[in-house]
Design an enzyme around this catalytic site. Structure first.
Site, PDB file in Angstrom:
ATOM      1  N   HIS A  12      30.944 -13.267   8.655  1.00  0.00           N
ATOM      2  CA  HIS A  12      30.107 -13.625   7.484  1.00  0.00           C
ATOM      3  C   HIS A  12      28.693 -13.870   7.988  1.00  0.00           C
ATOM      4  O   HIS A  12      28.376 -14.929   8.523  1.00  0.00           O
ATOM      5  CB  HIS A  12      30.664 -14.882   6.799  1.00  0.00           C
ATOM      6  CG  HIS A  12      29.918 -15.277   5.566  1.00  0.00           C
ATOM      7  ND1 HIS A  12      30.552 -15.602   4.382  1.00  0.00           N
ATOM      8  CD2 HIS A  12      28.597 -15.423   5.308  1.00  0.00           C
ATOM      9  CE1 HIS A  12      29.649 -15.913   3.464  1.00  0.00           C
ATOM     10  NE2 HIS A  12      28.450 -15.813   4.012  1.00  0.00           N
ATOM     11  N   HIS A  14      24.352 -13.243   7.318  1.00  0.00           N
ATOM     12  CA  HIS A  14      23.193 -12.813   6.523  1.00  0.00           C
ATOM     13  C   HIS A  14      22.117 -12.319   7.478  1.00  0.00           C
ATOM     14  O   HIS A  14      21.609 -13.089   8.291  1.00  0.00           O
ATOM     15  CB  HIS A  14      22.645 -13.979   5.682  1.00  0.00           C
ATOM     16  CG  HIS A  14      23.645 -14.492   4.698  1.00  0.00           C
ATOM     17  ND1 HIS A  14      23.772 -13.979   3.422  1.00  0.00           N
ATOM     18  CD2 HIS A  14      24.608 -15.440   4.823  1.00  0.00           C
ATOM     19  CE1 HIS A  14      24.750 -14.614   2.796  1.00  0.00           C
ATOM     20  NE2 HIS A  14      25.278 -15.500   3.620  1.00  0.00           N
ATOM     21  N   LYS A  90      32.027  -8.547  -2.370  1.00  0.00           N
ATOM     22  CA  LYS A  90      31.706  -9.977  -2.337  1.00  0.00           C
ATOM     23  C   LYS A  90      31.462 -10.514  -3.733  1.00  0.00           C
ATOM     24  O   LYS A  90      30.618 -10.000  -4.473  1.00  0.00           O
ATOM     25  CB  LYS A  90      30.454 -10.193  -1.474  1.00  0.00           C
ATOM     26  CG  LYS A  90      29.960 -11.635  -1.399  1.00  0.00           C
ATOM     27  CD  LYS A  90      30.828 -12.486  -0.495  1.00  0.00           C
ATOM     28  CE  LYS A  90      30.517 -13.972  -0.597  1.00  0.00           C
ATOM     29  NZ  LYS A  90      29.482 -14.421   0.332  1.00  0.00           N
ATOM     30  N   HIS A 127      32.609 -16.382  -2.589  1.00  0.00           N
ATOM     31  CA  HIS A 127      31.901 -17.662  -2.446  1.00  0.00           C
ATOM     32  C   HIS A 127      32.532 -18.607  -3.465  1.00  0.00           C
ATOM     33  O   HIS A 127      32.168 -18.598  -4.636  1.00  0.00           O
ATOM     34  CB  HIS A 127      30.399 -17.492  -2.700  1.00  0.00           C
ATOM     35  CG  HIS A 127      29.632 -18.754  -2.430  1.00  0.00           C
ATOM     36  ND1 HIS A 127      28.689 -18.874  -1.446  1.00  0.00           N
ATOM     37  CD2 HIS A 127      29.715 -19.983  -3.005  1.00  0.00           C
ATOM     38  CE1 HIS A 127      28.209 -20.111  -1.426  1.00  0.00           C
ATOM     39  NE2 HIS A 127      28.818 -20.803  -2.372  1.00  0.00           N
ATOM     40  N   HIS A 161      33.526 -19.401   4.105  1.00  0.00           N
ATOM     41  CA  HIS A 161      32.950 -20.675   4.567  1.00  0.00           C
ATOM     42  C   HIS A 161      33.611 -21.891   3.924  1.00  0.00           C
ATOM     43  O   HIS A 161      32.954 -22.691   3.263  1.00  0.00           O
ATOM     44  CB  HIS A 161      31.433 -20.709   4.359  1.00  0.00           C
ATOM     45  CG  HIS A 161      30.923 -20.112   3.075  1.00  0.00           C
ATOM     46  ND1 HIS A 161      31.377 -20.503   1.838  1.00  0.00           N
ATOM     47  CD2 HIS A 161      30.013 -19.154   2.827  1.00  0.00           C
ATOM     48  CE1 HIS A 161      30.755 -19.799   0.908  1.00  0.00           C
ATOM     49  NE2 HIS A 161      29.929 -18.974   1.479  1.00  0.00           N
ATOM     50  N   ASP A 233      28.032 -17.536   8.615  1.00  0.00           N
ATOM     51  CA  ASP A 233      27.146 -17.767   7.467  1.00  0.00           C
ATOM     52  C   ASP A 233      25.728 -18.079   7.930  1.00  0.00           C
ATOM     53  O   ASP A 233      24.978 -18.769   7.241  1.00  0.00           O
ATOM     54  CB  ASP A 233      27.682 -18.877   6.544  1.00  0.00           C
ATOM     55  CG  ASP A 233      27.051 -18.835   5.156  1.00  0.00           C
ATOM     56  OD1 ASP A 233      26.431 -17.805   4.815  1.00  0.00           O
ATOM     57  OD2 ASP A 233      27.169 -19.828   4.420  1.00  0.00           O
TER      58      ASP A 233
HETATM   59  C1  NCD Z   1      23.225 -18.230   2.053  1.00  0.00           C
HETATM   60  C2  NCD Z   1      21.885 -17.487   2.082  1.00  0.00           C
HETATM   61  O1  NCD Z   1      20.847 -18.120   2.307  1.00  0.00           O
HETATM   62  O2  NCD Z   1      21.901 -16.271   1.916  1.00  0.00           O
HETATM   63  N1  NCD Z   1      22.958 -19.635   1.961  1.00  0.00           N
HETATM   64  C3  NCD Z   1      23.810 -20.629   2.272  1.00  0.00           C
HETATM   65  O3  NCD Z   1      23.460 -21.790   2.015  1.00  0.00           O
HETATM   66  N2  NCD Z   1      24.973 -20.426   2.841  1.00  0.00           N
HETATM   67  C4  NCD Z   1      24.061 -17.721   0.925  1.00  0.00           C
HETATM   68  C5  NCD Z   1      25.497 -18.192   0.969  1.00  0.00           C
HETATM   69  O4  NCD Z   1      26.309 -17.666   1.729  1.00  0.00           O
HETATM   70  O5  NCD Z   1      25.846 -19.105   0.219  1.00  0.00           O
HETATM   71 ZN    ZN Z   2      26.826 -16.680   3.180  1.00  0.00          ZN
END
Ligand code: NCD
Ligand code: ZN
Length: 325
Positions: A12, A14, A90, A127, A161, A233
């Site tokens: 996971h 970003h 997702k 999520h 998460h 995450d």
């Molecule tokens: C994530 C993001 O900034 O893209 N932020 C977070 O607080 N985890 C998005 C997510 O996975 O919820």
């Molecule tokens: Zn995330």
């Protein structure tokens, strides 16, 4: 002392786009053999075509081989006929986190899609939070997970998460429920976020919770529970977006993940579970097969930089007992 990890995988992640992608991609590609890239860009990565283009942009900045699965953002436009070649869809309930503005309002309208995903073996990544009270959002989502798990028994559902006992308790109740756990939910509680001076760099969705919740997550991780993958995450936001009067949710943990996990697992006599937690479980659950990459960790201190590419990493300025070789 040394640890050799075989093909660590971040289930996971970003990676963003543009300048942030330039910063984030090589950091993850150096330490991991592969990752699942989350689709919450603006506009969202909502089709296979967009996902393939995004994958190419990510790989252009990785600097080494990296096994990428780009998840597809579930919007009303996604139909069963679009699933050819799609591995992961997702689901963001609308408004629950960064980039969830295009999320789902009514889960029931995806009945045909979820049926088709079951047939094709596509994975539903979720999520799992409601728009309710901040500490109760995951617990309120538990019945939604249960409904999905019962209604689509052949659909692999990943509770992303997980941060609370409520969801830990669901994991073994349904064969088709899986989970990811982050580093920050294993390390921190609400006290670290706002028990002393406010630390906006620990602010994320779902929010870190109580010591009891963290304890339940640690139990799963330190036993490398076979239905749990490591998913960082890691979610970079520029310093100004985190430290302003309205701070964005997301923790940039990618620069410290494996050394910090080694330190934590060692402190709990759980180093023997690290390989399964950071790699083997994900490879089995997602059916991914990254090229073999041996990542060596050495017991030698890492001093975490204060800022990387304009982003404050997790553990900024602190020392971790382990380093990437
Ligand atoms: C994530 C993001 O900034 O893209 N932020 C977070 O607080 N985890 C998005 C997510 O996975 O919820
Ligand atoms: Zn995330």
């Amino acid at each position: 002392m040394e640890i050799k990890l075989v093909s660590p995988f971040d289930a996971h992640l970003h990676l963003r786009d543009g300048d942030l992608l330039k910063t984030a991609a090589p950091i993850s590609a150096r330490a991991f053999a592969g990752a699942i890239a989350m689709p919450n860009l603006t506009p969202p990565i909502a089709s296979l075509e967009a996902a393939n283009a995004y994958k190419a942009r990510i790989l252009a900045h990785c600097g080494e081989p990296f096994e990428l699965v780009a998840a597809i953002y579930l919007t009303p436009a996604l139909a069963a006929r679009d699933l050819e070649g799609v591995k992961i869809v997702k689901l963001y309930p609308i408004g629950v986190t960064t980039g969830a503005e295009s999320g789902v309002t009514d889960i029931d309208r995806y009945d045909r899609l979820f049926g088709a995903m079951s047939d094709r073996g596509a994975i539903l990544s979720v999520h799992g939070e409601t728009n309710g009270e901040v500490l109760a959002r995951e617990a309120q989502f538990a019945p939604i997970y249960e409904n999905l798990a019962k209604r689509y028994p052949r659909l692999k559902i990943v509770m992303e998460h997980i941060s609370s006992i409520a969801l830990v308790n669901l994991l073994d109740r349904y064969e088709n429920l899986f989970a990811t756990i982050t580093l920050h939910h294993l390390l921190y509680t609400l006290d670290d976020l706002l028990g002393g001076r406010l630390n906006p760099h620990l602010f994320c969705k779902p929010i870190v919770k109580t010591a009891a919740d963290r304890g339940a997550l640690r139990k799963l991780a330190f036993a490398a529970h076979p239905k749990v993958s490591f998913g960082s995450d890691s979610a970079p936001h520029l310093r100004a977006a985190k430290e302003g009067a309205s701070g964005a949710a997301g923790v940039f943990s990618a620069p410290v993940l494996l050394p910090a996990l080694a330190e934590l697992f060692e402190a709990h006599s759980a180093l023997g579970a690290l390989q399964a937690f950071v790699s083997d479980n994900a490879r089995r659950i997602y059916g991914v097969a990254p090229a073999e990459k041996i990542v060596t960790l050495i017991k030698r201190p890492t001093i975490v930089p204060d800022e990387i590419g304009g982003v404050v990493p997790l553990l900024a300025g602190e020392t971790i007992a382990w380093s990437l070789a």
